[in-house]
Design a protein around this motif. Structure first.
Motif, short mmCIF file in Angstrom:
data_model
loop_
_atom_site.label_atom_id
_atom_site.label_comp_id
_atom_site.label_asym_id
_atom_site.label_seq_id
_atom_site.Cartn_x
_atom_site.Cartn_y
_atom_site.Cartn_z
N UNK A 58 14.05 -14.43 -4.59
CA UNK A 58 13.14 -13.06 -4.59
C UNK A 58 13.19 -12.90 -2.50
N UNK A 59 12.62 -13.80 -1.88
CA UNK A 59 12.97 -13.97 -0.67
C UNK A 59 14.10 -14.01 0.39
N UNK A 64 19.55 -11.23 2.08
CA UNK A 64 20.61 -10.57 2.73
C UNK A 64 20.47 -9.17 2.32
N UNK A 65 19.90 -9.43 1.85
CA UNK A 65 19.73 -7.62 1.40
C UNK A 65 19.45 -6.73 3.22
N UNK A 66 18.87 -6.99 3.78
CA UNK A 66 18.17 -6.62 4.80
C UNK A 66 19.91 -6.99 6.05
N UNK A 108 26.17 -10.73 -3.06
CA UNK A 108 25.12 -12.11 -3.31
C UNK A 108 23.73 -11.77 -2.96
N UNK A 109 23.28 -10.73 -2.85
CA UNK A 109 22.00 -9.99 -2.83
C UNK A 109 21.63 -10.14 -4.05
N UNK A 110 22.20 -8.89 -4.78
CA UNK A 110 22.39 -8.66 -6.38
C UNK A 110 22.38 -10.12 -7.57
N UNK A 111 23.06 -10.90 -7.09
CA UNK A 111 22.89 -12.23 -7.26
C UNK A 111 22.10 -12.86 -7.73
N UNK A 112 21.21 -12.89 -6.78
CA UNK A 112 20.10 -14.39 -6.05
C UNK A 112 18.77 -12.91 -6.89
N UNK A 113 19.02 -11.70 -6.41
CA UNK A 113 18.30 -11.18 -7.39
C UNK A 113 17.56 -11.52 -8.79
#
Length: 378
Positions: A58-59, A64-66, A108-113
């Motif tokens: 999540x971190x 990545x979202x930032x 990428x951020x969505x996949x890791x979330x």
């Protein structure tokens, strides 16, 4: 609609006018950046010292979202959200590049979330049962597969979702179709992330209210499905707009809302209020309500010593020799042995820690066999 004239000397970041909708993107982007950051910091603070793989995932997704928001801010600095009539050609190329980078980072951020919640589910429910372990592993693999597949679909394209350059749009047709494929796979994995943990929760032997709370916590990801569908719908309708500079605002805004909610929803199931009833529950066997700890598993071997005490004394300690008491007046002595069946190896009682006696066991079934035999005294 144009805003009224502001007093002379008033500074503002941006204005919302008929030819400039960048202000909407600024508002949405800043809000969708702040709320997930607060949620992530709260989670890391509460769980400090006991981090697991889902926390680090999540971190990483928040980082990545930032970066994805930063790319969008760069595009806004070049004029993203303004009418193409107000933009220069060199700015259009910079905006296209910033939007494309933000889309890739979004995936990428969505996949890791998603991976964070899948790892959390595996950590909670994977406990020895082959079927459940396989189900959790497949869920983790599905989230990773969605991310890799989506990146392979989007990376080869030569322009962002809605290119501000009409020439680039003609050279790269089918961008909306690619996003529709990505969205279809996204919705499928979202339902899997909700349904699999909910199914495992319902297998546990606890009260109905905690079950419903846990299912509701995992179900908080369902709004992400709605946001994803709205995004691709707005994307398709933007193709009919005459001004691509203004048309790109709505799809990008819904993309920011989707990733923000995805990050927040990934943290909700980890809150202690939802998961506390599952601290001692095992989903591997629905007939058992307690998840035995390691110390409990070692206490399956229970040994009983001889009925009459031994005659050995500790002379250094000054203990008196114990008196031997006869249990029966006749010339026989009694020997008893107690056995029970256990699937775990039995250990000596001295090796069992005191923590085993302090564990709370909801229900535990053990088959005991008592044998009695009278033998002559030697």
């Amino acid at each position: 609609m144009d805003l009224p004239l502001l007093p002379k000397g008033t500074y503002y970041l941006t204005r919302i006018t008929a030819d400039d909708h960048a202000g909407w993107l600024w508002i949405v982007s800043l809000l969708t950046l702040v709320y997930p950051l607060i949620t992530c910091f709260v989670r890391l603070y509460v769980k400090r010292g006991i981090y697991s793989s889902d926390d680090w995932s999540l971190f990483a997704s928040t980082v990545l979202s930032t970066c994805q928001h930063t790319c969008l801010f760069v595009g806004l600095s070049y004029g993203l959200g303004k009418s193409t009539a107000l933009l220069e050609n060199q700015n259009i190329a910079s905006i296209d590049g910033a939007v494309f980078a933000s889309e890739v980072l979004f995936v990428a951020a969505q996949a890791i979330a998603k991976l964070s919640l899948a790892l959390f589910s595996r950590r909670i429910f994977r406990n020895g049962n082959h079927g459940i372990s396989l189900m959790c592993d497949v869920l983790v693999a599905a989230t990773i597969g969605w991310g890799v597949t989506s990146l392979l679909i989007l990376l080869p394209k030569c322009s962002p979702t809605v290119s501000l350059s009409s020439l680039a749009s003609q050279q790269c047709p089918g961008n909306v179709l690619l996003w529709q494929i990505v969205t279809a796979l996204d919705v499928t994995t979202e339902f899997a992330i909700v349904l699999v943990p909910s199914y495992l929760v319902m297998k546990t032997q606890i009260r109905r209210k905690p079950k419903l709370l846990a299912v509701a916590a995992f179900g908080m990801r369902l709004p992400s499905v709605i946001f994803s569908v709205v995004h691709v719908t707005k994307l398709q309708s933007s193709l009919s707009e005459t001004d691509a500079g203004l048309a790109v605002v709505s799809p990008l805004a819904w993309l920011q809302i989707e990733i923000a909610w995805s990050l927040i929803a990934a943290s909700i199931p980890s809150f202690k209020a939802f998961m506390k009833p599952f601290d001692n529950v095992s989903a591997t066997n629905p007939d058992r309500s307690a998840n035995l700890s390691h110390s409990q598993s070692r206490s399956d071997g229970l040994f009983m010593g001889p009925v009459k005490p031994t005659k050995k004394t500790d002379s250094k300690a000054g203990f008196a020799e114990p008196q031997v008491l006869e249990l029966r007046p006749d010339n026989v002595e009694s020997q008893s042995a107690v056995h029970h069946c256990s699937r775990r190896p039995s250990l000596n009682m001295n090796s069992v820690g005191s923590s085993a006696l302090q564990e709370h066991i909801i229900r535990r079934e053990v088959d005991w066999e008592v044998r009695y035999e009278a033998v002559p005294k030697s």
